[in-house]
Design a protein around this motif. Structure first.
Motif, PDB file in Angstrom:
ATOM      1  N   MET A 153       0.824  -1.204   0.000  1.00  0.00           N
ATOM      2  CA  MET A 153       0.000   0.000   0.000  1.00  0.00           C
ATOM      3  C   MET A 153       0.862   1.260   0.000  1.00  0.00           C
ATOM      4  SD  MET A 153      -3.352  -0.624   2.364  1.00  0.00           S
ATOM      5  CE  MET A 153      -4.766  -1.534   1.704  1.00  0.00           C
ATOM      6  N   TYR A 156       1.998   1.629  -3.386  1.00  0.00           N
ATOM      7  CA  TYR A 156       0.820   2.005  -4.173  1.00  0.00           C
ATOM      8  C   TYR A 156       0.671   3.529  -4.173  1.00  0.00           C
ATOM      9  CZ  TYR A 156      -4.268   2.511  -5.056  1.00  0.00           C
ATOM     10  OH  TYR A 156      -5.508   2.885  -5.522  1.00  0.00           O
ATOM     11  N   LEU A 190      -2.628  -4.406  -6.191  1.00  0.00           N
ATOM     12  CA  LEU A 190      -3.684  -3.539  -5.677  1.00  0.00           C
ATOM     13  C   LEU A 190      -4.266  -2.675  -6.789  1.00  0.00           C
ATOM     14  CD1 LEU A 190      -2.030  -2.433  -2.313  1.00  0.00           C
ATOM     15  CD2 LEU A 190      -3.973  -3.992  -2.581  1.00  0.00           C
ATOM     16  N   THR A 201      -8.754  -0.321  -3.052  1.00  0.00           N
ATOM     17  CA  THR A 201      -7.663  -0.150  -2.090  1.00  0.00           C
ATOM     18  C   THR A 201      -8.049   0.766  -0.935  1.00  0.00           C
ATOM     19  OG1 THR A 201      -6.038  -0.593  -3.831  1.00  0.00           O
ATOM     20  CG2 THR A 201      -5.231   0.475  -1.826  1.00  0.00           C
TER      21      THR A 201
END
Length: 237
Positions: A153, A156, A190, A201
């Motif tokens: 994440m 991301y 993701l 997400t």
């Protein structure tokens, strides 16, 4: 001489208290160079600096909150009672370019030595800051989420940021052996999940506020994460 008395109505008092609470809830930012005697610390002062860091931190925070769809203070992660996020330049002994602890981001002075000069140093510093500040503000199920997922994440965020460069800031699609391998591999996965379910997400991040459970994938997709990962790889190959 008459004394003038100022009064305030209950609605006005409630508004004033609300504004005060909003001010107290707002995140503040600090930056310190604890390695100013080192080559990396001097390079930080020359090419990046405290003023640039303090200017950039709120921009990064606002980007993260927007990306994860957290427009209100109540949806965001806070660090009471001070709620100050700090960037600290210092020697890190584990070889990492950056890492976090509670509400602090530690940037490696030794790593800064390897940055290119001029604007290239700011680019490197800021792209790492996007990753590390995501760890400050993301939900991780109070530590129950897989480490590879939280790292994915964070990458991301870099992938979606203005500081992403194709093939440099994150790998190409299809790299990675597991969905929770972390970093670029998980960030690309993701991104794929977002293409299947818009806003996936941010939604998964919200669900992890208190705890992470594998069942979240079934709730969001009607199938477990390994099946989604298998479909992702099959599509690419």
């Amino acid at each position: 001489m008459a004394t003038k008395t100022h009064t305030i109505s209950l609605p006005c008092l409630l508004i004033a208290l609300s504004l005060l609470q909003a001010t107290l809830a707002a995140v503040r930012f600090g930056a310190t160079n604890n390695a100013s005697s080192t080559l990396g610390g001097q390079r930080f002062d020359r090419y990046i600096g405290i003023p640039y860091t303090l200017q950039t931190m709120p921009e990064v925070a606002n980007f993260i909150w927007k990306l994860f769809q957290q427009p209100t203070e109540g949806e965001r992660r806070h660090y009471y009672p001070d709620d100050v996020v700090n960037v600290i330049i210092q020697d890190l002994q584990d070889g990492a370019l950056g890492e976090t602890g509670d509400n602090n981001v530690y940037m490696s002075a030794k790593g800064i030595e390897t940055y290119p000069p001029g604007d290239g140093a700011k680019f490197m510093f800021t792209s790492i800051l996007y990753h590390e500040m995501t760890h400050i503000f993301q939900w991780s199920g109070k530590g129950t989420a897989p480490g590879g997922l939280t790292e994915g994440m964070a990458d991301y965020t870099v992938l979606k940021s203005p500081f992403y460069v194709e093939g440099y800031s994150a790998p190409w699609e299809g790299e990675g052996e597991r969905w929770d391998e972390g970093y670029g591999a998980t960030s690309r996965f993701l991104e794929y999940c977002d293409s299947l379910r818009e806003g996936f997400t941010p939604e998964l991040n919200r669900m992890m506020r208190e705890v992470y459970m594998p069942e979240y994938w079934n709730l969001l997709f009607g199938k477990d994460v390994d099946q989604v990962w298998g479909e992702y790889n099959k599509r690419l190959n």
